[in-house]
Design a protein around this motif. Sequence first.
Motif, PDB file in Angstrom:
ATOM      1  N   SER A   7       0.827  -1.195   0.000  1.00 24.65           N
ATOM      2  CA  SER A   7       0.000   0.000   0.000  1.00 24.65           C
ATOM      3  C   SER A   7       0.872   1.261   0.000  1.00 24.65           C
ATOM      4  N   ARG A   8       1.927   1.259   0.796  1.00 27.51           N
ATOM      5  CA  ARG A   8       2.854   2.389   0.859  1.00 27.51           C
ATOM      6  C   ARG A   8       3.548   2.597  -0.489  1.00 27.51           C
ATOM      7  N   SER A   9       3.949   1.508  -1.125  1.00 27.51           N
ATOM      8  CA  SER A   9       4.606   1.603  -2.434  1.00 27.51           C
ATOM      9  C   SER A   9       3.649   2.140  -3.491  1.00 27.51           C
ATOM     10  N   ALA A  10       2.411   1.693  -3.451  1.00 28.05           N
ATOM     11  CA  ALA A  10       1.422   2.173  -4.417  1.00 28.05           C
ATOM     12  C   ALA A  10       1.146   3.658  -4.209  1.00 28.05           C
ATOM     13  N   ARG A  11       1.041   4.089  -2.948  1.00 25.86           N
ATOM     14  CA  ARG A  11       0.815   5.503  -2.648  1.00 25.86           C
ATOM     15  C   ARG A  11       1.993   6.343  -3.119  1.00 25.86           C
ATOM     16  N   ARG A  12       3.199   5.854  -2.881  1.00 25.11           N
ATOM     17  CA  ARG A  12       4.418   6.544  -3.299  1.00 25.11           C
ATOM     18  C   ARG A  12       4.430   6.702  -4.820  1.00 25.11           C
ATOM     19  N   ALA A  13       4.085   5.632  -5.531  1.00 28.42           N
ATOM     20  CA  ALA A  13       4.064   5.675  -6.994  1.00 28.42           C
ATOM     21  C   ALA A  13       3.021   6.666  -7.503  1.00 28.42           C
ATOM     22  N   ARG A  14       1.832   6.691  -6.878  1.00 24.03           N
ATOM     23  CA  ARG A  14       0.787   7.635  -7.291  1.00 24.03           C
ATOM     24  C   ARG A  14       1.221   9.077  -7.035  1.00 24.03           C
ATOM     25  N   GLU A  15       1.817   9.330  -5.877  1.00 25.50           N
ATOM     26  CA  GLU A  15       2.281  10.681  -5.553  1.00 25.50           C
ATOM     27  C   GLU A  15       3.344  11.138  -6.548  1.00 25.50           C
ATOM     28  N   PHE A  16       4.277  10.236  -6.860  1.00 24.80           N
ATOM     29  CA  PHE A  16       5.335  10.600  -7.793  1.00 24.80           C
ATOM     30  C   PHE A  16       4.779  10.815  -9.193  1.00 24.80           C
ATOM     31  N   GLU A  17       3.851   9.981  -9.627  1.00 29.49           N
ATOM     32  CA  GLU A  17       3.229  10.151 -10.946  1.00 29.49           C
ATOM     33  C   GLU A  17       2.517  11.498 -11.032  1.00 29.49           C
ATOM     34  N   ALA A  18       1.835  11.891  -9.971  1.00 32.98           N
ATOM     35  CA  ALA A  18       1.160  13.190  -9.954  1.00 32.98           C
ATOM     36  C   ALA A  18       2.183  14.322 -10.028  1.00 32.98           C
ATOM     37  N   PHE A  19       3.290  14.182  -9.316  1.00 33.88           N
ATOM     38  CA  PHE A  19       4.354  15.178  -9.369  1.00 33.88           C
ATOM     39  C   PHE A  19       4.906  15.297 -10.792  1.00 33.88           C
ATOM     40  N   VAL A  20       5.210  14.156 -11.410  1.00 33.40           N
ATOM     41  CA  VAL A  20       5.774  14.158 -12.765  1.00 33.40           C
ATOM     42  C   VAL A  20       4.788  14.771 -13.758  1.00 33.40           C
ATOM     43  N   ALA A  21       3.511  14.449 -13.615  1.00 31.97           N
ATOM     44  CA  ALA A  21       2.501  15.005 -14.519  1.00 31.97           C
ATOM     45  C   ALA A  21       2.476  16.528 -14.446  1.00 31.97           C
ATOM     46  N   GLY A  22       2.703  17.067 -13.262  1.00 33.31           N
ATOM     47  CA  GLY A  22       2.663  18.514 -13.104  1.00 33.31           C
ATOM     48  C   GLY A  22       3.976  19.223 -13.372  1.00 33.31           C
ATOM     49  N   ALA A  23       5.106  18.553 -13.162  1.00 34.21           N
ATOM     50  CA  ALA A  23       6.394  19.233 -13.202  1.00 34.21           C
ATOM     51  C   ALA A  23       7.290  18.879 -14.382  1.00 34.21           C
ATOM     52  N   ALA A  24       7.071  17.760 -15.008  1.00 34.76           N
ATOM     53  CA  ALA A  24       8.007  17.292 -16.041  1.00 34.76           C
ATOM     54  C   ALA A  24       8.111  18.248 -17.223  1.00 34.76           C
ATOM     55  N   GLY A  25       7.010  18.818 -17.659  1.00 38.04           N
ATOM     56  CA  GLY A  25       7.044  19.729 -18.794  1.00 38.04           C
ATOM     57  C   GLY A  25       7.893  20.958 -18.525  1.00 38.04           C
ATOM     58  N   ARG A  26       7.706  21.536 -17.354  1.00 36.88           N
ATOM     59  CA  ARG A  26       8.482  22.733 -17.001  1.00 36.88           C
ATOM     60  C   ARG A  26       9.953  22.393 -16.805  1.00 36.88           C
ATOM     61  N   LEU A  27      10.233  21.263 -16.163  1.00 38.40           N
ATOM     62  CA  LEU A  27      11.626  20.844 -15.983  1.00 38.40           C
ATOM     63  C   LEU A  27      12.293  20.540 -17.325  1.00 38.40           C
TER      64      LEU A  27
END
Length: 165
Positions: A7-27
Amino acid sequence: MLERQASRSARRAREFEAFVAGAAGRLLHAATLLTAEAPDDNPRARHLLTLALAHTYAHWDRLRGEDPYDRARRHLVDRFARASWHRYGGFGRARPHPAGTLARLTPQERLVLVLRLYEGVAEEPTAALLGLSADRVRAVCDRATATLLHPPRGPAAAGPAAAAP
């Protein structure tokens, strides 16, 4: 125990995916500006982005309230600075194939300009990130801005007045 870890790993993956979706273009855009590559042909910028995101993901659980975007940007800047230092023997002007608008700037000038103007990082944090004084950051930013606003002139073309006897 295993369910909690999954459950912790899945939450971590979802949080990171959300971060990448929002930040990858600008980075990616920041990395493209740093490498002075064309936006549609930017393999070095994509490589820098991949390394920065991988580093951020590896340290995701240890961020402890730290801004993940700031962490990824710091890693991206650090990798670019080290690669420029090793590739060009310092922050020199040599570039194999200048393509972008910022190509006539040195890597150090691009670093300062991108951090200060595109990313909106203040002088003091920029100076701390690059290991420079705030005065040096200000001077480099001013020089880079002047270079972009007032590009060197090419040879004068012979106009009609010069051709007349």
